[in-house]
Scaffold this motif. Structure first.
Motif, PDB file in Angstrom:
ATOM      1  N   GLY A  67       0.825  -1.199   0.000  1.00 35.59           N
ATOM      2  CA  GLY A  67       0.000   0.000   0.000  1.00 35.59           C
ATOM      3  C   GLY A  67       0.861   1.252   0.000  1.00 35.59           C
ATOM      4  N   ARG A  68       1.914   1.219   0.794  1.00 40.56           N
ATOM      5  CA  ARG A  68       2.789   2.378   0.875  1.00 40.56           C
ATOM      6  C   ARG A  68       3.492   2.618  -0.459  1.00 40.56           C
ATOM      7  NH1 ARG A  68       5.859   0.998   5.041  1.00 40.56           N
ATOM      8  NH2 ARG A  68       7.192  -0.095   3.557  1.00 40.56           N
ATOM      9  N   ASN A  69       4.016   1.542  -1.015  1.00 37.21           N
ATOM     10  CA  ASN A  69       4.702   1.678  -2.298  1.00 37.21           C
ATOM     11  C   ASN A  69       3.768   2.195  -3.378  1.00 37.21           C
ATOM     12  OD1 ASN A  69       6.973   0.715  -1.062  1.00 37.21           O
ATOM     13  ND2 ASN A  69       6.656  -1.407  -1.728  1.00 37.21           N
ATOM     14  N   ALA A  70       2.591   1.619  -3.415  1.00 40.18           N
ATOM     15  CA  ALA A  70       1.618   2.041  -4.415  1.00 40.18           C
ATOM     16  C   ALA A  70       1.305   3.520  -4.251  1.00 40.18           C
ATOM     17  CB  ALA A  70       0.350   1.204  -4.292  1.00 40.18           C
ATOM     18  N   ALA A  71       1.126   3.936  -3.018  1.00 44.79           N
ATOM     19  CA  ALA A  71       0.766   5.332  -2.768  1.00 44.79           C
ATOM     20  C   ALA A  71       1.911   6.263  -3.151  1.00 44.79           C
ATOM     21  CB  ALA A  71       0.401   5.519  -1.299  1.00 44.79           C
ATOM     22  N   HIS A  72       3.128   5.854  -2.833  1.00 39.73           N
ATOM     23  CA  HIS A  72       4.269   6.669  -3.220  1.00 39.73           C
ATOM     24  C   HIS A  72       4.299   6.881  -4.718  1.00 39.73           C
ATOM     25  CE1 HIS A  72       6.705   6.246   0.674  1.00 39.73           C
ATOM     26  NE2 HIS A  72       6.576   7.534   0.426  1.00 39.73           N
ATOM     27  N   SER A  73       4.151   5.774  -5.431  1.00 42.34           N
ATOM     28  CA  SER A  73       4.197   5.860  -6.883  1.00 42.34           C
ATOM     29  C   SER A  73       3.026   6.685  -7.414  1.00 42.34           C
ATOM     30  CB  SER A  73       4.201   4.434  -7.450  1.00 42.34           C
ATOM     31  OG  SER A  73       3.300   4.297  -8.497  1.00 42.34           O
ATOM     32  N   LEU A  74       1.886   6.469  -6.841  1.00 41.20           N
ATOM     33  CA  LEU A  74       0.681   7.181  -7.266  1.00 41.20           C
ATOM     34  C   LEU A  74       0.818   8.687  -7.056  1.00 41.20           C
ATOM     35  CD1 LEU A  74      -2.243   6.679  -8.250  1.00 41.20           C
ATOM     36  CD2 LEU A  74      -2.932   6.532  -5.856  1.00 41.20           C
ATOM     37  N   LEU A  75       1.277   9.060  -5.875  1.00 42.31           N
ATOM     38  CA  LEU A  75       1.355  10.482  -5.540  1.00 42.31           C
ATOM     39  C   LEU A  75       2.523  11.162  -6.259  1.00 42.31           C
ATOM     40  CD1 LEU A  75       0.472  10.146  -1.770  1.00 42.31           C
ATOM     41  CD2 LEU A  75      -0.960  11.149  -3.573  1.00 42.31           C
ATOM     42  N   ALA A  76       3.492  10.356  -6.632  1.00 41.35           N
ATOM     43  CA  ALA A  76       4.612  10.933  -7.378  1.00 41.35           C
ATOM     44  C   ALA A  76       4.168  11.289  -8.795  1.00 41.35           C
ATOM     45  CB  ALA A  76       5.770   9.936  -7.427  1.00 41.35           C
ATOM     46  N   THR A  77       3.428  10.378  -9.418  1.00 37.99           N
ATOM     47  CA  THR A  77       3.004  10.643 -10.799  1.00 37.99           C
ATOM     48  C   THR A  77       1.824  11.611 -10.859  1.00 37.99           C
ATOM     49  OG1 THR A  77       1.816   8.554 -10.638  1.00 37.99           O
ATOM     50  CG2 THR A  77       3.808   8.554 -11.952  1.00 37.99           C
ATOM     51  N   ASP A 109      -7.865  -2.276   4.757  1.00 37.45           N
ATOM     52  CA  ASP A 109      -7.274  -1.414   5.772  1.00 37.45           C
ATOM     53  C   ASP A 109      -5.755  -1.438   5.751  1.00 37.45           C
ATOM     54  OD1 ASP A 109      -9.735  -0.616   6.592  1.00 37.45           O
ATOM     55  OD2 ASP A 109      -9.807  -1.852   8.395  1.00 37.45           O
ATOM     56  N   LEU A 110      -5.194  -2.603   5.498  1.00 37.65           N
ATOM     57  CA  LEU A 110      -3.739  -2.716   5.518  1.00 37.65           C
ATOM     58  C   LEU A 110      -3.108  -1.792   4.478  1.00 37.65           C
ATOM     59  CD1 LEU A 110      -3.046  -4.485   7.799  1.00 37.65           C
ATOM     60  CD2 LEU A 110      -2.953  -6.441   6.264  1.00 37.65           C
ATOM     61  N   PRO A 111      -3.486  -1.899   3.211  1.00 36.07           N
ATOM     62  CA  PRO A 111      -2.964  -0.933   2.242  1.00 36.07           C
ATOM     63  C   PRO A 111      -3.322   0.509   2.623  1.00 36.07           C
ATOM     64  CG  PRO A 111      -4.356  -2.587   1.151  1.00 36.07           C
ATOM     65  CD  PRO A 111      -4.245  -2.991   2.558  1.00 36.07           C
ATOM     66  N   ALA A 112      -4.455   0.704   3.249  1.00 40.52           N
ATOM     67  CA  ALA A 112      -4.820   2.062   3.670  1.00 40.52           C
ATOM     68  C   ALA A 112      -3.788   2.601   4.654  1.00 40.52           C
ATOM     69  CB  ALA A 112      -6.210   2.077   4.292  1.00 40.52           C
ATOM     70  N   PHE A 113      -3.346   1.743   5.570  1.00 39.46           N
ATOM     71  CA  PHE A 113      -2.297   2.169   6.499  1.00 39.46           C
ATOM     72  C   PHE A 113      -1.052   2.568   5.717  1.00 39.46           C
ATOM     73  CE2 PHE A 113      -4.079  -0.918   9.897  1.00 39.46           C
ATOM     74  CZ  PHE A 113      -5.079  -0.010  10.193  1.00 39.46           C
ATOM     75  N   GLY A 114      -0.769   1.780   4.706  1.00 43.54           N
ATOM     76  CA  GLY A 114       0.387   2.071   3.868  1.00 43.54           C
ATOM     77  C   GLY A 114       0.256   3.447   3.226  1.00 43.54           C
ATOM     78  N   VAL A 115      -0.927   3.782   2.770  1.00 38.49           N
ATOM     79  CA  VAL A 115      -1.156   5.088   2.161  1.00 38.49           C
ATOM     80  C   VAL A 115      -0.928   6.192   3.197  1.00 38.49           C
ATOM     81  CG1 VAL A 115      -2.853   6.574   1.037  1.00 38.49           C
ATOM     82  CG2 VAL A 115      -2.793   4.132   0.495  1.00 38.49           C
ATOM     83  N   LEU A 116      -1.426   5.939   4.399  1.00 44.49           N
ATOM     84  CA  LEU A 116      -1.227   6.893   5.489  1.00 44.49           C
ATOM     85  C   LEU A 116       0.262   7.133   5.731  1.00 44.49           C
ATOM     86  CD1 LEU A 116      -3.954   7.707   6.345  1.00 44.49           C
ATOM     87  CD2 LEU A 116      -3.955   5.905   8.078  1.00 44.49           C
ATOM     88  N   GLN A 117       1.026   6.063   5.713  1.00 51.83           N
ATOM     89  CA  GLN A 117       2.466   6.180   5.935  1.00 51.83           C
ATOM     90  C   GLN A 117       3.121   6.967   4.814  1.00 51.83           C
ATOM     91  OE1 GLN A 117       4.261   2.392   6.384  1.00 51.83           O
ATOM     92  NE2 GLN A 117       3.132   1.882   8.247  1.00 51.83           N
ATOM     93  N   ALA A 118       2.720   6.653   3.596  1.00 54.50           N
ATOM     94  CA  ALA A 118       3.291   7.364   2.450  1.00 54.50           C
ATOM     95  C   ALA A 118       3.021   8.860   2.607  1.00 54.50           C
ATOM     96  CB  ALA A 118       2.709   6.833   1.155  1.00 54.50           C
TER      97      ALA A 118
END
Lengths: 342, 342
Positions: free
Chosen positions: B227-237, B249-258
DNA sequence: CTGAAAGCGCTAACAT
DNA sequence: ATGTTAGCGCTTTCAG
């Protein structure tokens, strides 16, 4: 349900032969083996593990008794136990007692009553050593896992991790960062299983000549909620505190939350250190500085010890395996002490 | 190990009588019953559940097969299943397949081979429907739990939760808050089990006339890290995104971390909504807005359905139980959209 | 009311 | 190389 006998009939042999080809025991002709295997395949036969267990006197399961599977440490631990057990051909029965003594007894009776070959009991605040000793005297292999004080072994086979040492490491880390106004949030009763962690912390702090008044120490359960409440109360009465030692990661998360609630920035305004290093510890933001416990090793030792207990004599002394010492993992929740916040 | 016969000898009766007093079956004299009970007590007798299972043809365990006990949802679910099972006199065998098909097969063979009376399999990205159907055809009661699309039932007994609806609720919530530049982080492959959640989200967004370009959607596993990696890539592009829907929820936490990593404040700069409402969801800071799944109900239904499968005929059609719809739980990770961030 | 006997599905000697 | 026999610990008719 297909049975051995049915397979035997189809293959035109006797049950014993089928058993032999399946277990690789005894001598079986190549031709016969082929016929048997074909029959097994066509009938979709699967051996009845209960029956096998009965005649062999050994079920293929071991049991893991935990107080609350909701505590994330236990699943992580269970996973390791399961791996170790599977490697040795055992299935894992997970028994969740919910901190309920009656439920614990029910489970112990059942698994001790031959549902499983032995039982690994996770040490927790309330574990009934007496009941476990009785069980062991009745001949059921029992291992207590995560005993916290190798120097004072329990009257049971156990795997121990020196968690007094965890308190020491946490204290040293905080002192090294210059903290002098400390607090502690303990995830058990004062006489509970976290007492040694606290003792290690207190002894080290004292040795450094730093005061740790009794009202800087709060006791509760090993939960996030209790940790948060304890921290709120602690920081309300003593806002000068710059660092908190939580005796476990869950209460440490609670302390982190309390800090967020109070608008304190971690680690600038408050340093927090936990114990265990569960998965979430490195996934929190800020990531938690904590004293890591060798979970995997402890799990492997527990399974190993249980297996040796299975062949041991009931009268034998209770052996203890000590896992390697915990070690400090520094992340982002701790930092240099500025001057005290007030 | 004490057996029935030994108890009988001590009590001066026969095994059948002891069995009778213990099970409350048949008529037993008051005096005899007393003697038997005394013998049981003094010998510390516990019935051998395996032997009982063998003669009764019914073991007292049911099995729960999960793909990864490390995913915090499963322990929470397991806890509920265990409760429901215990209430009905069953023990719970937790089988962790580690997402490994071979291990899954091994477990299914074992538990299907009479270690347990039936098996509840948690739906996951990779579940082998075929293997499960085979197992069922062989007469082993099987229920699949957490099927995500009641409208398209699988060829197995199952308990379903409408998670298409979860996507709908998440989308409505975000749209209501004024978000128009959206992203999605999906915790499965495009064709995986989260596809319906995504579909619900996409359909709703589209119906509202809002664009959701394909590159605003990232796929991965159901983990914090992905989730974090996806969010990083998403927000970068696409830094203009103001809200992210995570399918769990788990990927959501990752997004929060990103977001934290990027210095974005949630929910001011970015809103995040997850699905499931695991424990941690309300314990994060900021607490996670999420679409709650009726875990407890699903667990109870699963056990119930399994029990009815046990008495069902092998030829019967695969029944489905639908748990109540998921519902939105608004917490602190979502807020009104300001203008887009760039 | 209680005992005797059979058998659940499987394995392990011991025979053949 | 395969079959026969006995029995694991328990429950369940069926007799007495």
């Amino acid at each position: 349900m297909t049975t051995l006998v049915q397979v035997a009939q189809v293959a035109g042999v006797t049950a014993a032969t089928v058993s032999n080809v399946l277990r690789g025991r005894g001598k079986v002709g190549e031709e016969t083996r082929r016929r048997v295997l074909a029959a097994v395949e066509s009938l979709g036969y699967r051996p009845n593990l209960m029956a096998r267990a009965l005649v062999e006197g050994k079920p293929s399961t071991i049991a893991l008794v935990v107080s609350s599977i909701a505590n994330p440490f236990y699943p992580e631990f269970a996973l390791q136990v399961e791996r170790a057990a599977r490697k040795l051909g055992y299935f894992l029965l997970v028994c969740n007692t919910n901190d309920d003594p009656a439920q614990e007894r029910a489970y112990l009776d059942a698994v001790g009553g031959a549902l499983s070959q032995g039982v690994i009991v996770m040490n927790a605040d309330f574990v009934q050593l007496k009941a476990l000793q009785e069980l062991r005297q009745r001949g059921v292999p029992v291992v207590l896992c995560m005993w916290e004080r190798p120097q004072e072994p329990p009257p049971l086979p156990c795997v121990a991790v020196d968690l007094y040492q965890a308190g020491v490491l946490a204290a040293e880390h905080l002192l090294r960062l210059g903290h002098r106004s400390l607090g502690a949030v303990v995830g058990s009763e004062p006489s509970g299983n976290h007492r040694w962690r606290l003792q290690g912390f207190m002894d080290t702090v004292e040795r450094a000549g730093v005061e740790l008044p009794a009202d800087h120490i709060r006791f509760g359960h090993d939960t996030i909620d209790d940790g948060r409440n304890a921290a709120h109360s602690l920081l309300a009465t003593t806002p000068s505190i710059t660092a908190v030692f939580a005796t476990n990661d869950l209460p440490a998360f609670g302390v982190l939350q309390a800090a967020a609630d109070l608008g304190l920035e971690v680690p600038r305004d408050l340093s927090v250190v936990g114990v265990t290093d569960i998965q979430m510890a490195h996934q929190m933001r800020p990531a938690l500085t904590t004293v890591a416990v060798p979970t995997e090793e402890a799990a492997a030792l527990a399974v190993q010890l249980l297996l040796s207990e299975i062949t041991a004599q009931p009268g034998d002394a209770a052996p203890m395996q000590v896992a390697k010492a915990p070690r400090l993992v520094v992340r982002s929740s701790t930092g240099k002490a500025l001057e005290s916040r007030r």
